[in-house]
Design an enzyme around this catalytic site. Structure first.
Site, PDB file in Angstrom:
ATOM      1  N   HIS A   6      32.475  57.623  44.361  1.00 50.47           N
ATOM      2  CA  HIS A   6      31.971  56.637  43.396  1.00 50.47           C
ATOM      3  C   HIS A   6      30.631  56.127  43.883  1.00 50.47           C
ATOM      4  CE1 HIS A   6      32.278  53.653  40.175  1.00 50.47           C
ATOM      5  NE2 HIS A   6      31.623  52.852  40.999  1.00 50.47           N
ATOM      6  N   ASP A  64      41.081  47.195  33.360  1.00 49.38           N
ATOM      7  CA  ASP A  64      39.675  47.288  33.754  1.00 49.38           C
ATOM      8  C   ASP A  64      38.784  47.560  32.552  1.00 49.38           C
ATOM      9  OD1 ASP A  64      37.492  47.522  35.729  1.00 49.38           O
ATOM     10  OD2 ASP A  64      37.470  49.614  35.075  1.00 49.38           O
ATOM     11  N   ARG A 106      32.999  41.407  31.202  1.00 48.14           N
ATOM     12  CA  ARG A 106      32.061  41.044  32.263  1.00 48.14           C
ATOM     13  C   ARG A 106      30.624  41.318  31.830  1.00 48.14           C
ATOM     14  NH1 ARG A 106      33.864  44.676  36.728  1.00 48.14           N
ATOM     15  NH2 ARG A 106      32.041  43.899  37.835  1.00 48.14           N
ATOM     16  N   SER A 164      37.588  46.520  40.113  1.00 52.93           N
ATOM     17  CA  SER A 164      37.306  47.440  39.023  1.00 52.93           C
ATOM     18  C   SER A 164      37.293  48.888  39.509  1.00 52.93           C
ATOM     19  CB  SER A 164      35.959  47.088  38.386  1.00 52.93           C
ATOM     20  OG  SER A 164      35.575  48.046  37.429  1.00 52.93           O
ATOM     21  N   LYS A 176      40.752  51.867  39.209  1.00 54.04           N
ATOM     22  CA  LYS A 176      40.614  53.148  38.501  1.00 54.04           C
ATOM     23  C   LYS A 176      40.933  54.316  39.434  1.00 54.04           C
ATOM     24  CE  LYS A 176      38.942  52.518  34.186  1.00 54.04           C
ATOM     25  NZ  LYS A 176      39.659  52.978  32.978  1.00 54.04           N
TER      26      LYS A 176
END
Length: 443
Positions: free
Chosen positions: A81, A162, A169, A184, A188
């Site tokens: 990520h 999320d 957000r 978040s 995931k």
């Protein structure tokens, strides 16, 4: 227990219990809470921050709010990520290149769209005709992972909390909070069944983290929560001031990703792909060192196996085989959307490139339609920039530094001025900088 009492408790700077957090998350997913209450809760968390216990409990509740993918037991489930940046298309060549190196790897990348810069990974991939980001249920994702080994998709079934909270957000100015960011991302990844994870933590003027110290603090907390969720994580702090690669923009970044998969990509993009893949190979004990892992990744990019895997992945994700073949092995530009107009941005003086301000470039691309300013805004995939210079290059006055691709009949002159100002020139010779700033390990 009530939502109002929970919001009030956090407003008074008191730590929320596991039960209170799970109640809030459940109400969010079930739709039995007002949007204004979601916004109020997010703002209370944002202003008063989350303790480590609250971050972990929030992550767990969000991960368990929907489906959990459980792949075949013999597989090693890995992922990466990035905290995001200008021109960050790393995931697109990384996933097929890494998958091509190991048959027992499954890389179930559940990605997202973007609201800033030039769109997220899914926006870039959706510039490919026929590409499907959504519409796969959990069984289809399991089958795809078990049989094929990798995919890049979006999913509202994995950590649906999320999906709701992320949109909220974005419109309540509560995006840049460490605890909410960690919950978040990891929720995931946990829902996708990830066991090994690399976080590419961007640091610099075109990122959320401007200093190494604040990035380290975030990285350590991220690793702690990941470990509690059963994920072995390593954080790579990488430089993010100038754009990654030579192209910024959705279809243009697909073009550059294809070049990388052909072994002909820009050096900084290829270095990041090799580095992240090398670390994952070393973490999973497939190689003895990160350097050996980087070499494996380079081989995958250079011998055609990564490109072949990418083509197969596109077909799995509903791209017509003829289009996938032309994109990968034919004329890439004949497949992708291309802009009607282009304009050269020239140097105003002579000198050496001391910096390229990626945020300026991102702002112009965003204004011209390459990114979003609200959640359901359509993206123009053809808009973007091609950079012709890198830090350390020598340029003379009137040399072309970049090309802007756009679809505006009357282009705002201020955009061209901002792009010219994004190239910083000095008289002294400038040395290129390493892209890797440091590593934070789980030990």
């Amino acid at each position: 227990m009530s939502i109002i009492s929970i919001i009030k408790k956090k407003c008074q700077k008191n730590e929320l219990t596991d039960d209170e957090i799970r109640f809030f998350v459940k109400c969010t997913v079930d739709g039995c809470i007002d949007q204004c209450q979601i916004g109020a809760m997010l703002m209370a968390l944002y202003l008063n921050d989350l303790t480590n216990a609250e971050v972990y409990n929030m992550t767990t509740a969000m991960a368990n709010s929907g489906k959990i993918l459980k792949f075949r037991s013999s597989a090693i489930v890995v992922d990466k990520h990035s905290t995001g940046g200008v021109g960050d298309k790393v995931s697109i060549p990384l996933v097929p290149a890494l998958s091509a190196t190991q048959e027992d790897f499954i890389i179930p990348m559940v990605s997202g769209r973007g609201l800033e810069f030039t769109g997220g990974t899914l926006d870039k991939l959706e510039s490919i005709p026929g590409f499907s980001s959504f519409g796969f249920d959990d069984q289809q994702l399991l089958d795809m992972g078990n049989k094929f080994g990798c995919f890049i998709v979006g999913s509202d079934d994995l950590s649906p909390a999320d999906s709701v909270l992320y949109k909220a957000r974005d419109v309540t100015a509560t995006v840049d909070n460490a605890g909410l960011i960690i919950a978040s991302i990891i929720s995931k990844k946990a829902a996708a069944g990830i066991k090994y994870l690399i976080l590419d933590l961007k640091v610099g003027s075109a990122s959320f983290f401007h200093s190494i110290d604040e990035a380290k603090s975030f990285g350590k907390q991220f690793i702690l929560v990941a470990k509690l969720m059963g994920i072995e994580c390593r954080v790579l702090m990488t430089r993010m001031s100038a754009p990654i690669g030579n192209y910024v923009g959705n279809s243009l970044e697909i073009l550059e990703s294809i070049n990388c998969l052909r072994g002909k990509g820009p050096s900084d993009l290829q270095a990041l792909v090799e580095l992240i893949g090398g670390h994952l190979l070393e973490m999973t004990h497939k190689v003895n060192s990160v350097n050996e892992g980087c070499k494996r990744m380079a081989e995958s990019l250079n011998n055609g196996t990564a490109l072949k895997k990418f083509k197969q992945m596109l077909i799995e994700l509903r791209v017509d085989e003829r289009i996938a073949d032309e994109l990968c092995y034919g004329s890439t530009t004949s497949v992708l959307p291309m802009a009607k107009y282009e304009i050269e941005i020239k140097a105003l003086t002579s000198g050496y490139v001391n910096g390229i301000h990626g945020m300026n470039i991102a702002k112009v691309c965003n204004k011209l339609g390459a990114g979003r300013q609200f959640s359901n805004q359509a993206i123009d995939p053809a808009v973007g920039i091609r950079l012709l210079v890198k830090k350390g290059d020598r340029v003379d006055i009137d040399n072309v530094c970049m090309v802007l691709y756009h679809n505006e009949i009357d282009l705002n002159e201020s955009y061209l001025i901002l792009l010219q100002q994004s190239i910083e020139l000095v008289n002294e010779i400038v040395e290129p900088e390493d892209i890797l700033l440091g590593v934070i390990d789980c030990n």
